[in-house]
Design a protein around this motif. Structure first.
Motif, mmCIF file in Angstrom:
data_model
loop_
_atom_site.group_PDB
_atom_site.id
_atom_site.type_symbol
_atom_site.label_atom_id
_atom_site.label_comp_id
_atom_site.label_asym_id
_atom_site.label_seq_id
_atom_site.Cartn_x
_atom_site.Cartn_y
_atom_site.Cartn_z
ATOM 1 N N TYR A 31 0.831 -1.205 0.000
ATOM 2 C CA TYR A 31 0.000 0.000 0.000
ATOM 3 C C TYR A 31 0.867 1.258 0.000
ATOM 4 O O TYR A 31 0.676 2.173 -0.804
ATOM 5 C CB TYR A 31 -0.953 0.006 1.198
ATOM 6 N N TRP A 32 1.874 1.284 0.887
ATOM 7 C CA TRP A 32 2.710 2.493 0.960
ATOM 8 C C TRP A 32 3.515 2.688 -0.319
ATOM 9 O O TRP A 32 3.877 3.799 -0.662
ATOM 10 C CB TRP A 32 3.655 2.444 2.173
ATOM 11 N N ASN A 33 3.747 1.602 -1.029
ATOM 12 C CA ASN A 33 4.473 1.726 -2.296
ATOM 13 C C ASN A 33 3.544 1.934 -3.492
ATOM 14 O O ASN A 33 3.988 1.936 -4.636
ATOM 15 C CB ASN A 33 5.317 0.467 -2.535
ATOM 16 N N CYS A 34 2.280 2.057 -3.210
ATOM 17 C CA CYS A 34 1.262 2.259 -4.256
ATOM 18 C C CYS A 34 1.204 1.080 -5.232
ATOM 19 O O CYS A 34 1.030 1.280 -6.444
ATOM 20 C CB CYS A 34 1.521 3.554 -5.029
ATOM 21 N N THR A 93 -0.843 -1.652 -4.405
ATOM 22 C CA THR A 93 -2.058 -2.417 -4.109
ATOM 23 C C THR A 93 -3.130 -2.155 -5.158
ATOM 24 O O THR A 93 -3.208 -1.069 -5.730
ATOM 25 C CB THR A 93 -2.641 -2.007 -2.733
ATOM 26 N N SER A 94 -3.954 -3.178 -5.373
ATOM 27 C CA SER A 94 -5.117 -2.999 -6.250
ATOM 28 C C SER A 94 -6.249 -2.387 -5.417
ATOM 29 O O SER A 94 -6.164 -2.329 -4.184
ATOM 30 C CB SER A 94 -5.562 -4.344 -6.813
ATOM 31 N N GLU A 138 -6.977 -2.662 -1.335
ATOM 32 C CA GLU A 138 -7.183 -1.480 -0.485
ATOM 33 C C GLU A 138 -8.506 -1.589 0.263
ATOM 34 O O GLU A 138 -8.610 -1.177 1.420
ATOM 35 C CB GLU A 138 -7.132 -0.208 -1.352
ATOM 36 N N THR A 194 -2.299 3.857 11.602
ATOM 37 C CA THR A 194 -2.724 3.366 10.286
ATOM 38 C C THR A 194 -4.230 3.136 10.281
ATOM 39 O O THR A 194 -4.922 3.476 9.310
ATOM 40 C CB THR A 194 -1.988 2.057 9.958
#
Lengths: 171, 171
Positions: free
Chosen positions: A13-16, A18-19, A23, A41
């Protein structure tokens, strides 16, 4: 979701990476109880979910929009139509009025010549003759009357003649 | 291209449009005005509907443009970003817990508001509204790499600040 899966997912997620489904999974997970270390978080994901609940908050909003677009369309068109017609009519009116005044001025400047009053030439000739005869009669009458003035002339001549004779006699 | 498809395709987007406009303008009142403006604009441009693939993204794009126009024309800043957009009704929480939650929501909102415009927009569209990257590109008129870079920066900026905030108890 176990903690390993969770950590992997969060890392993605933090690395962008995730689908949207992943999410969504995270959002669902953070709705429930979470360990203390995950508190911030969890707050972030809860914030996202809370924000999505925000609505326009005006119960008659749709009705108002509908009213506006319905009122907008036909009125706009017919008003524009009337406006155009009025513009054209005003233009025509100006031209007609201007034409009328110009015509009047022209008439004043150049008086109209005598118009024909007869359509039949024979009739016109008759009328002309009649008119000329009337003038001629009047002239004759006047001539007769003027003849009387000759009397004075003759009388004057006679008197002058006599005087001249008298003078000759005196000399 | 009629009233029914407007009702089924355009009107239901009202809350999404409103949230996005609110995110950009920071005022609910103005956001509502913008949404209404967007809907009227979409209705007036209904001849083009056939050429629009994604109606919702199209509406979002108009919302973005009109909101930015407003910001530009007024030369104003978002003065009161938190307003009353935080109607958090969490059942089963004590007043104490609820207050804490409210506070954290306000904090995160401030963090998000402090982000640069593009980052804030991308984060809103992805994390709150759940749009795909392609849709975000379409809405914001950006290319994929710009969208991803902005999202990456936004997520990590919020994460860092959030951790700091909670670690030092600055709340």
């Amino acid at each position: 979701m176990d903690s390993l899966e969770l950590n992997n997912l969060l890392e993605k997620y933090w690395n962008c990476d995730t689908s949207l489904e992943e999410e969504q999974k995270l959002k669902e997970y953070f709705r429930g109880e979470v360990p203390e270390s995950m508190k911030e978080t969890a707050q972030l994901f809860r914030y996202f979910e809370e924000q999505q609940k925000l609505s326009v908050g005006q119960s008659n909003f749709e009705a108002e929009v509908k009213k506006k677009i319905v009122a907008h369309r036909p009125k706009g068109k017919s008003v524009a139509l009337y406006f155009n017609i009025a513009r054209i009519a005003a233009g025509v009116l100006v031209v007609v009025a201007a034409g009328y005044f110009v015509r009047q001025e022209v008439r004043k400047a150049y008086p109209v010549e005598q118009e024909d009053t007869f359509s039949d030439p024979k009739l016109a000739l008759e009328e002309t003759k009649k008119a000329l005869m009337m003038i001629s009669n009047s002239f004759n009458k006047a001539h007769k009357e003027a003849g009387k003035i000759n009397l004075f002339n003759e009388a004057e001549e006679k008197i002058q003649g006599k005087r001249a004779d008298e003078k000759k006699v005196n000399i | 291209m009629n009233f029914e498809s407007f009702e089924t395709r355009v009107l239901p987007t009202k809350n999404k449009l409103f949230r996005f406009a609110f995110r950009l303008l920071g005022s609910q009142e103005e956001a509502r005005d913008v949404v209404q403006e967007v809907m009227i604009k979409v209705w007036n441009g209904r001849e083009q509907w056939a050429t629009i693939e994604n109606m919702e993204a199209w509406c979002m794009r108009i919302t973005k443009n009109l909101s930015l126009d407003r910001l530009r024309s007024k030369q104003r800043k978002i003065t009161d970003p938190i307003e009353d957009g935080f109607e958090i009704r969490q059942e089963g929480l004590t007043p104490q817990e609820r207050t804490e939650l409210d506070e954290s929501m306000v904090q995160i909102n401030e963090l998000m508001t402090a982000l640069p415009d593009k980052q804030r927009q991308v984060m809103h569209l992805r994390d709150i509204e759940g749009y795909s990257y392609n849709e975000i590109c379409e809405i914001l008129e950006l290319d994929m790499s710009q969208v991803k870079v902005n999202l990456f920066r936004a997520r990590n900026a919020v994460r860092e600040k959030l951790v700091k905030l909670n670690a030092y108890g600055l709340s």
